[in-house]
Design an enzyme around this catalytic site. Structure first.
Site, mmCIF file in Angstrom:
data_model
loop_
_atom_site.group_PDB
_atom_site.id
_atom_site.type_symbol
_atom_site.label_atom_id
_atom_site.label_comp_id
_atom_site.label_asym_id
_atom_site.label_seq_id
_atom_site.Cartn_x
_atom_site.Cartn_y
_atom_site.Cartn_z
ATOM 1 N N LYS A 1 33.449 26.828 1.261
ATOM 2 C CA LYS A 1 33.595 25.376 1.180
ATOM 3 C C LYS A 1 35.012 24.991 1.544
ATOM 4 O O LYS A 1 35.952 25.651 1.084
ATOM 5 C CB LYS A 1 33.274 24.929 -0.251
ATOM 6 C CG LYS A 1 33.271 23.432 -0.434
ATOM 7 C CD LYS A 1 33.841 23.011 -1.782
ATOM 8 C CE LYS A 1 35.350 23.115 -1.792
ATOM 9 N NZ LYS A 1 36.013 22.622 -2.997
ATOM 10 N N ARG B 1 0.801 -1.222 0.000
ATOM 11 C CA ARG B 1 0.000 0.000 0.000
ATOM 12 C C ARG B 1 0.839 1.280 0.000
ATOM 13 O O ARG B 1 0.323 2.361 -0.196
ATOM 14 C CB ARG B 1 -0.962 -0.026 1.198
ATOM 15 C CG ARG B 1 -2.058 -1.065 1.055
ATOM 16 C CD ARG B 1 -2.777 -1.351 2.365
ATOM 17 N NE ARG B 1 -2.033 -2.289 3.222
ATOM 18 C CZ ARG B 1 -2.454 -2.688 4.426
ATOM 19 N NH1 ARG B 1 -3.593 -2.233 4.906
ATOM 20 N NH2 ARG B 1 -1.739 -3.547 5.141
HETATM 21 C C1 UD1 Z 1 -1.511 -6.445 12.089
HETATM 22 C C2 UD1 Z 1 -2.304 -7.347 13.066
HETATM 23 C C3 UD1 Z 1 -3.517 -6.583 13.587
HETATM 24 C C4 UD1 Z 1 -3.053 -5.301 14.255
HETATM 25 C C5 UD1 Z 1 -2.206 -4.463 13.288
HETATM 26 C C6 UD1 Z 1 -1.597 -3.300 14.023
HETATM 27 C C7 UD1 Z 1 -1.995 -9.680 12.358
HETATM 28 C C8 UD1 Z 1 -2.592 -10.827 11.672
HETATM 29 N N1 UD1 Z 1 -2.721 -8.557 12.385
HETATM 30 O O1 UD1 Z 1 -2.314 -6.196 10.954
HETATM 31 O O2 UD1 Z 1 -4.268 -7.355 14.501
HETATM 32 O O3 UD1 Z 1 -4.166 -4.567 14.693
HETATM 33 O O4 UD1 Z 1 -1.119 -5.239 12.745
HETATM 34 O O5 UD1 Z 1 -0.816 -2.529 13.161
HETATM 35 O O6 UD1 Z 1 -0.898 -9.805 12.894
HETATM 36 N N2 UD1 Z 1 4.943 -9.143 8.137
HETATM 37 C C9 UD1 Z 1 5.964 -10.057 7.964
HETATM 38 N N3 UD1 Z 1 5.691 -11.202 7.277
HETATM 39 C C10 UD1 Z 1 4.466 -11.495 6.788
HETATM 40 C C11 UD1 Z 1 3.437 -10.547 6.975
HETATM 41 C C12 UD1 Z 1 3.709 -9.388 7.669
HETATM 42 O O7 UD1 Z 1 7.090 -9.846 8.394
HETATM 43 O O8 UD1 Z 1 4.314 -12.569 6.199
HETATM 44 C C13 UD1 Z 1 5.257 -7.894 8.878
HETATM 45 C C14 UD1 Z 1 5.057 -6.652 8.030
HETATM 46 O O9 UD1 Z 1 6.275 -6.284 7.402
HETATM 47 C C15 UD1 Z 1 4.610 -5.598 9.044
HETATM 48 C C16 UD1 Z 1 3.972 -6.424 10.156
HETATM 49 O O10 UD1 Z 1 4.369 -7.763 9.959
HETATM 50 O O11 UD1 Z 1 5.695 -4.872 9.571
HETATM 51 C C17 UD1 Z 1 2.465 -6.318 10.162
HETATM 52 O O12 UD1 Z 1 1.936 -6.704 8.904
HETATM 53 P P1 UD1 Z 1 0.744 -5.921 8.252
HETATM 54 O O13 UD1 Z 1 0.422 -6.549 6.967
HETATM 55 O O14 UD1 Z 1 0.996 -4.461 8.274
HETATM 56 O O15 UD1 Z 1 -0.443 -6.297 9.292
HETATM 57 P P2 UD1 Z 1 -1.744 -5.461 9.595
HETATM 58 O O16 UD1 Z 1 -2.728 -5.709 8.534
HETATM 59 O O17 UD1 Z 1 -1.363 -4.067 9.863
HETATM 60 MG MG MG Z 2 0.349 -2.838 9.456
#
Ligand code: UD1
Ligand code: MG
Length: 455
Positions: free
Chosen positions: A350, A15
């Site tokens: 400089k 995003r």
């Molecule tokens: C997540 C939480 C949600 C919380 C929110 C807060 C889960 C399932 N959901 O959702 O409950 O309210 O954060 O911000 O955990 N990442 C990885 N590997 C992956 C997927 C994600 O390392 O396979 C990392 C991403 O880089 C990121 C973080 O995990 O830094 C969170 O992932 P993101 O997709 O932003 O989760 P949210 O939809 O925000």
């Molecule tokens: Mg997030």
């Protein structure tokens, strides 16, 4: 007790629509991930582990030896991401903080409170929640009738009734390590997305009949998670206000904090005033009693005490005390202005040192030069320091008077007390106390320095 942080940073950040990995996007001059690692230092005792995936090489290069990295490939969700840390940490730590690298505003104190809560919790983990009217796409916290946490439901699967819940999952957890590694393997695959959600550990604890402790946090502004550039701008504004507030509480005045842009890590002494539309970047250090701005940009520079810098741009420069510069002056790398130097409008310096009391009022360029104490640089003076291949030095003594529009063709030396006439083009060294004029400049007489100084 050993406490280790695991930071999840493997996601693509789709995003953000960016070629740069999400966690490297800067916030007040430092990548998002830097802010989270800084805060975690207040709560963890061991080197943190960062789970990388998308843009792994870039992220790893940035982190250097500030963290251990593990690769998550492919990225199968936050539960799967946390699991990648097991091989590094099993039997090596007592508690594990798991958090997301896209939440740069969480404070160190907040993580410390989370760890404290888990130390006292007989159950396997604690997590941070927050109440908010705008759910920001966060998971919702479900509680039983007795108030205990029973589950986290992600927004997109929440029923309309659950969507109305105002208690949200912030995304920071502290686990008993042994329980965590086992639980991660028990997380069921989410069939809709084919991912393993870390948030499902709540239901596993409930099944085991073990209590999950929630720390309800009262500052929603700390919990901004960054998924788009709109969130990034919101977070940057919040971080900026936090930084400015801290400086003000330490004795720095700001005419308009809303238009004062200071990077994390910049140091400012007390009784310094920062005027509007001023940017202080990188490793900048500013002493006491200065007036900086308005309309000034300073990067990686050091400023002493009681200086005035008005509408100017400084990069890699040093100012000692009582320096007065601007408006519209520019200092580049290696510019060193000693005490009581005056530099007026439209000057550029400089790789040069201006000794104490040098005056350079208008329209001058000084490059690769040493200017002795109390020398006056007339309007329009230029050091011709570049022959097309090399940068060449100019050395000017003390009490020298450079007339307006003088060209100083380097390499060149002017002795103490020398003078140049208006429009001189100086190609040969000038002896001390000697006046040179013309093109090319030639000596015409000895000058009486003491008479000049008396003026
Ligand atoms: C997540 C939480 C949600 C919380 C929110 C807060 C889960 C399932 N959901 O959702 O409950 O309210 O954060 O911000 O955990 N990442 C990885 N590997 C992956 C997927 C994600 O390392 O396979 C990392 C991403 O880089 C990121 C973080 O995990 O830094 C969170 O992932 P993101 O997709 O932003 O989760 P949210 O939809 O925000
Ligand atoms: Mg997030």
């Amino acid at each position: 007790m050993k406490v280790t942080a695991v930071l999840l940073a493997a996601g693509q950040g789709t995003r953000m629509k960016s070629a740069l990995p999400k966690v490297l996007h800067p916030l007040c001059g430092k990548p998002m991930v830097w802010h989270v690692l800084e805060a975690l230092k207040q709560a963890a005792t061991e080197t943190p582990v960062v789970v990388i995936g998308h843009g792994a090489d870039e992220v790893k290069k940035y982190l250097g030896d500030s963290a251990a990295c593990v690769l998550q490939e492919p990225q199968l969700g936050t539960g799967h991401a946390a699991m990648q840390a097991e091989s590094l940490l099993k039997h090596k730590t007592d508690l594990v903080i798991v958090t997301y690298a896209d939440m740069p505003l969480l404070r160190g104190e907040t993580f410390a409170r989370l760890v404290e809560t888990q130390r006292l919790n007989p159950g396997p983990f604690s997590l941070i929640t927050v109440f908010a009217d705008d759910p920001h796409g966060f998971g919702r916290i479900l509680r039983n009738a007795d108030g205990t946490v029973s589950a986290i439901v992600e927004e997109y699967v929440a029923t309309p009734e659950q969507q109305k819940i105002k208690e949200l999952n912030v995304g920071a957890y502290c686990f008993n390590a042994d329980w965590l590694w086992d639980a991660l393997h028990r997380i069921p695959k989410n069939e809709k997305k084919g991912e393993y959600y870390l948030t499902d550990v709540v239901e596993l604890a409930v099944k085991d009949n073990l209590p999950v402790q929630a720390v309800v946090h009262d500052d929603f502004s700390e919990t901004i998670g960054i998924n788009t550039r709109v969130h990034l701008a919101e977070a940057e504004a919040a971080m900026r206000m936090r930084i400015n507030r801290e400086h003000m509480l330490n004795g720095v005045s700001m005419t308009d904090p809303a238009s004062t842009y200071i990077d994390a890590g910049v140091k400012i002494g007390k009784d310094t005033t920062i005027m509007p539309n001023t940017y202080l970047h990188g490793a900048t250090e500013i002493g006491e009693g200065n007036v900086i701005g308005p309309n000034t940009i300073i990067r990686d520079s050091k400023i002493g005490n009681h200086c005035k810098v008005l509408a100017s741009v400084l990069e890699g420069a040093t100012l000692e005390d009582d320096v007065d510069m601007g408006p519209f002056a520019r200092l580049r790398k290696g510019a060193h202005l000693k005490s009581h130097v005056h530099m007026g409008n439209f000057g550029e310096v400089k790789d040069s040192t201006l000794e104490e009391g040098v005056k350079m009022g208008h329209f001058s360029y000084i490059g690769n030069a040493k200017i002795g104490a109390n020398t006056n640089i007339g309007a329009g003076t230029v050091t011709a320091n570049y022959d097309g291949e090399n940068k060449l030095p100019t050395e000017i003594g003390e009490d020298v008077f450079i007339g307006v529009d003088t060209m100083l063709v380097a390499p060149l030396k002017l002795g103490d007390g020398a003078r140049t006439g208006a429009g001189a083009i100086v190609t040969k060294n000038v002896a001390e106390d000697t006046l040179v004029v013309g093109m090319p400049a030639r000596p015409i007489k000895k000058v009486e320095r003491r008479k000049m100084k008396a003026k």
